[in-house]
Design an enzyme around this catalytic site. Structure first.
Site, PDB file in Angstrom:
ATOM      1  N   THR A 163      -5.289  -7.330  10.350  1.00 42.91           N
ATOM      2  CA  THR A 163      -5.074  -5.771   9.673  1.00 42.91           C
ATOM      3  C   THR A 163      -5.509  -4.714   9.939  1.00 42.91           C
ATOM      4  OG1 THR A 163      -7.142  -7.301   9.145  1.00 42.91           O
ATOM      5  CG2 THR A 163      -7.729  -4.709   9.078  1.00 42.91           C
ATOM      6  N   ARG A 215       3.244  -5.810   8.807  1.00 48.36           N
ATOM      7  CA  ARG A 215       2.578  -5.124   9.668  1.00 48.36           C
ATOM      8  C   ARG A 215       3.051  -4.981  10.832  1.00 48.36           C
ATOM      9  NH1 ARG A 215      -3.774  -6.817   7.085  1.00 48.36           N
ATOM     10  NH2 ARG A 215      -4.327  -5.457   5.641  1.00 48.36           N
ATOM     11  N   TYR A 234     -12.186  -2.766  -4.306  1.00 48.84           N
ATOM     12  CA  TYR A 234     -12.544  -3.489  -2.547  1.00 48.84           C
ATOM     13  C   TYR A 234     -14.484  -3.774  -2.881  1.00 48.84           C
ATOM     14  CZ  TYR A 234      -8.541  -2.709  -0.379  1.00 48.84           C
ATOM     15  OH  TYR A 234      -7.017  -3.432  -0.112  1.00 48.84           O
ATOM     16  N   PHE A 277     -16.413   2.061   6.365  1.00 52.54           N
ATOM     17  CA  PHE A 277     -14.565   2.620   5.623  1.00 52.54           C
ATOM     18  C   PHE A 277     -14.468   2.840   4.866  1.00 52.54           C
ATOM     19  CE2 PHE A 277     -14.504  -2.105   7.180  1.00 52.54           C
ATOM     20  CZ  PHE A 277     -13.458  -2.379   6.374  1.00 52.54           C
ATOM     21  N   HIS A 296      -2.230  -4.881   1.532  1.00 57.59           N
ATOM     22  CA  HIS A 296      -3.280  -6.210   1.508  1.00 57.59           C
ATOM     23  C   HIS A 296      -2.715  -7.757   0.637  1.00 57.59           C
ATOM     24  CE1 HIS A 296      -7.058  -7.248  -0.500  1.00 57.59           C
ATOM     25  NE2 HIS A 296      -5.912  -8.070  -1.936  1.00 57.59           N
ATOM     26  N   GLU A 336      -8.728 -11.489  -7.896  1.00 56.29           N
ATOM     27  CA  GLU A 336      -8.160 -10.120  -7.186  1.00 56.29           C
ATOM     28  C   GLU A 336      -7.105 -10.136  -8.330  1.00 56.29           C
ATOM     29  OE1 GLU A 336      -8.975  -9.360  -3.339  1.00 56.29           O
ATOM     30  OE2 GLU A 336      -7.204  -9.859  -3.898  1.00 56.29           O
ATOM     31  N   ARG A 375      -1.005 -14.235   4.200  1.00 56.62           N
ATOM     32  CA  ARG A 375      -1.231 -14.198   5.611  1.00 56.62           C
ATOM     33  C   ARG A 375      -1.174 -13.523   7.006  1.00 56.62           C
ATOM     34  NH1 ARG A 375      -5.954 -10.725   3.962  1.00 56.62           N
ATOM     35  NH2 ARG A 375      -6.181  -9.792   5.948  1.00 56.62           N
ATOM     36  N   ASN A 411      -1.694   0.300   6.612  1.00 58.41           N
ATOM     37  CA  ASN A 411      -1.169  -1.257   7.381  1.00 58.41           C
ATOM     38  C   ASN A 411      -0.424  -1.604   5.689  1.00 58.41           C
ATOM     39  OD1 ASN A 411      -3.756  -2.261   5.415  1.00 58.41           O
ATOM     40  ND2 ASN A 411      -4.576  -3.459   6.669  1.00 58.41           N
ATOM     41  N   LYS A 459       0.739  -0.821  -0.216  1.00 62.51           N
ATOM     42  CA  LYS A 459      -0.339  -0.084  -0.024  1.00 62.51           C
ATOM     43  C   LYS A 459       0.546   1.372   0.185  1.00 62.51           C
ATOM     44  CE  LYS A 459      -3.774  -2.445   2.365  1.00 62.51           C
ATOM     45  NZ  LYS A 459      -4.915  -1.785   2.768  1.00 62.51           N
TER      46      LYS A 459
HETATM   47  P1  IDP Z   1      -7.217  -7.241   5.148  1.00 63.17           P
HETATM   48  O1  IDP Z   1      -6.596  -6.396   4.449  1.00 63.17           O
HETATM   49  O2  IDP Z   1      -6.647  -7.840   6.344  1.00 63.17           O
HETATM   50  O3  IDP Z   1      -7.784  -8.155   4.576  1.00 63.17           O
HETATM   51  P2  IDP Z   1     -10.432  -6.673   5.202  1.00 63.17           P
HETATM   52  O4  IDP Z   1     -11.115  -6.190   6.348  1.00 63.17           O
HETATM   53  O5  IDP Z   1     -10.161  -7.040   4.402  1.00 63.17           O
HETATM   54  O6  IDP Z   1      -8.620  -6.461   5.782  1.00 63.17           O
HETATM   55  O7  IDP Z   1     -10.157  -4.602   4.594  1.00 63.17           O
HETATM   56  C1  IDP Z   1      -9.478  -4.489   3.291  1.00 63.17           C
HETATM   57  C2  IDP Z   1      -9.063  -3.090   4.400  1.00 63.17           C
HETATM   58  O8  IDP Z   1      -9.884  -1.667   4.772  1.00 63.17           O
HETATM   59  C3  IDP Z   1      -7.528  -2.900   5.692  1.00 63.17           C
HETATM   60  O9  IDP Z   1      -6.699  -4.078   5.460  1.00 63.17           O
HETATM   61  C4  IDP Z   1      -7.747  -1.419   6.035  1.00 63.17           C
HETATM   62  O10 IDP Z   1      -6.851  -0.974   5.378  1.00 63.17           O
HETATM   63  C5  IDP Z   1      -9.933  -1.104   6.284  1.00 63.17           C
HETATM   64  N1  IDP Z   1     -10.136  -1.666   7.047  1.00 63.17           N
HETATM   65  C6  IDP Z   1     -10.802  -2.826   7.927  1.00 63.17           C
HETATM   66  N2  IDP Z   1     -11.120  -2.628   9.148  1.00 63.17           N
HETATM   67  C7  IDP Z   1     -11.507  -1.355   9.119  1.00 63.17           C
HETATM   68  C8  IDP Z   1     -11.683  -0.367  10.066  1.00 63.17           C
HETATM   69  O11 IDP Z   1     -12.532  -1.221  10.864  1.00 63.17           O
HETATM   70  N3  IDP Z   1     -11.703   0.458   9.965  1.00 63.17           N
HETATM   71  C9  IDP Z   1     -10.789   1.666   9.015  1.00 63.17           C
HETATM   72  N4  IDP Z   1     -10.478   1.053   8.566  1.00 63.17           N
HETATM   73  C10 IDP Z   1     -10.188  -0.629   8.148  1.00 63.17           C
HETATM   74 MG    MG Z   2      -9.497  -8.646   3.063  1.00 66.92          MG
END
Ligand code: IDP
Ligand code: MG
Length: 137
Positions: A93, A104, A51, A59, A117, A128, A87, A114, A11
């Site tokens: 996350t 992370r 996304y 978010f 992805h 993807e 992962r 973070n 990212k």
């Molecule tokens: P992941 O990236 O670990 O798979 P996902 O739940 O798929 O997590 O969410 C996609 C992205 O959205 C996350 O990497 C993060 O940047 C953002 N995100 C997820 N949950 C939140 C939240 O509660 N607040 C703000 N951003 C979030």
């Molecule tokens: Mg995800």
């Protein structure tokens, strides 16, 4: 063990912190082969589509804004259990919950910025990878 492919995105925060080399090296050390690699800037339309699974989440707009705020590095990774392995290398996350030694934990600042992805399933990895690397088939 099964040979799989998964999609990774470094990212904008990872790119701006000069973490590209470190992150790609972690994949290679874990025996994930980089079979596709692109550096690019996502358009808003691309980020929204990529996304789309999160479009009902609160978010979503911030996520799209963040992912279009700077250059990203997209890679297709191949190896045994690539989806789960990536992962594990990524960590949770929320970087505050990410285990020591994960990307992370070491590079991410917040749940928005973070660092990486990673596909969450074999099925989504296929979608993807096709999105960014249609040439990989
Ligand atoms: P992941 O990236 O670990 O798979 P996902 O739940 O798929 O997590 O969410 C996609 C992205 O959205 C996350 O990497 C993060 O940047 C953002 N995100 C997820 N949950 C939140 C939240 O509660 N607040 C703000 N951003 C979030
Ligand atoms: Mg995800």
């Amino acid at each position: 063990m099964s040979k799989e492919r998964t999609l990774s995105i470094i990212k904008p925060d990872g790119v701006s912190k000069n973490a590209i080399g470190d992150i790609l090296a972690r994949f290679e050390k874990a025996r994930l082969k980089i079979v596709g690699l692109k550096m690019l800037n996502l358009s808003e339309a691309q980020a929204r589509e990529f996304y789309a699974v999160h479009k009902e989440r609160p978010f979503y707009n911030d996520l799209v804004k963040y992912m279009t705020s700077g250059t990203v590095v997209v890679s297709a990774l191949e190896g045994d259990n690539a989806v789960i392995k990536n992962r594990e290398i990524m960590g949770a996350t929320d970087p505050k919950k990410a285990a020591a030694g994960t990307i992370r934990h070491d590079w991410a600042e917040s749940i928005d910025a973070n660092a990486v992805h990673g596909s969450d399933s074999i099925e989504n990895a296929k979608i993807e990878i096709k999105f960014f690397f249609p040439e990989l088939g």
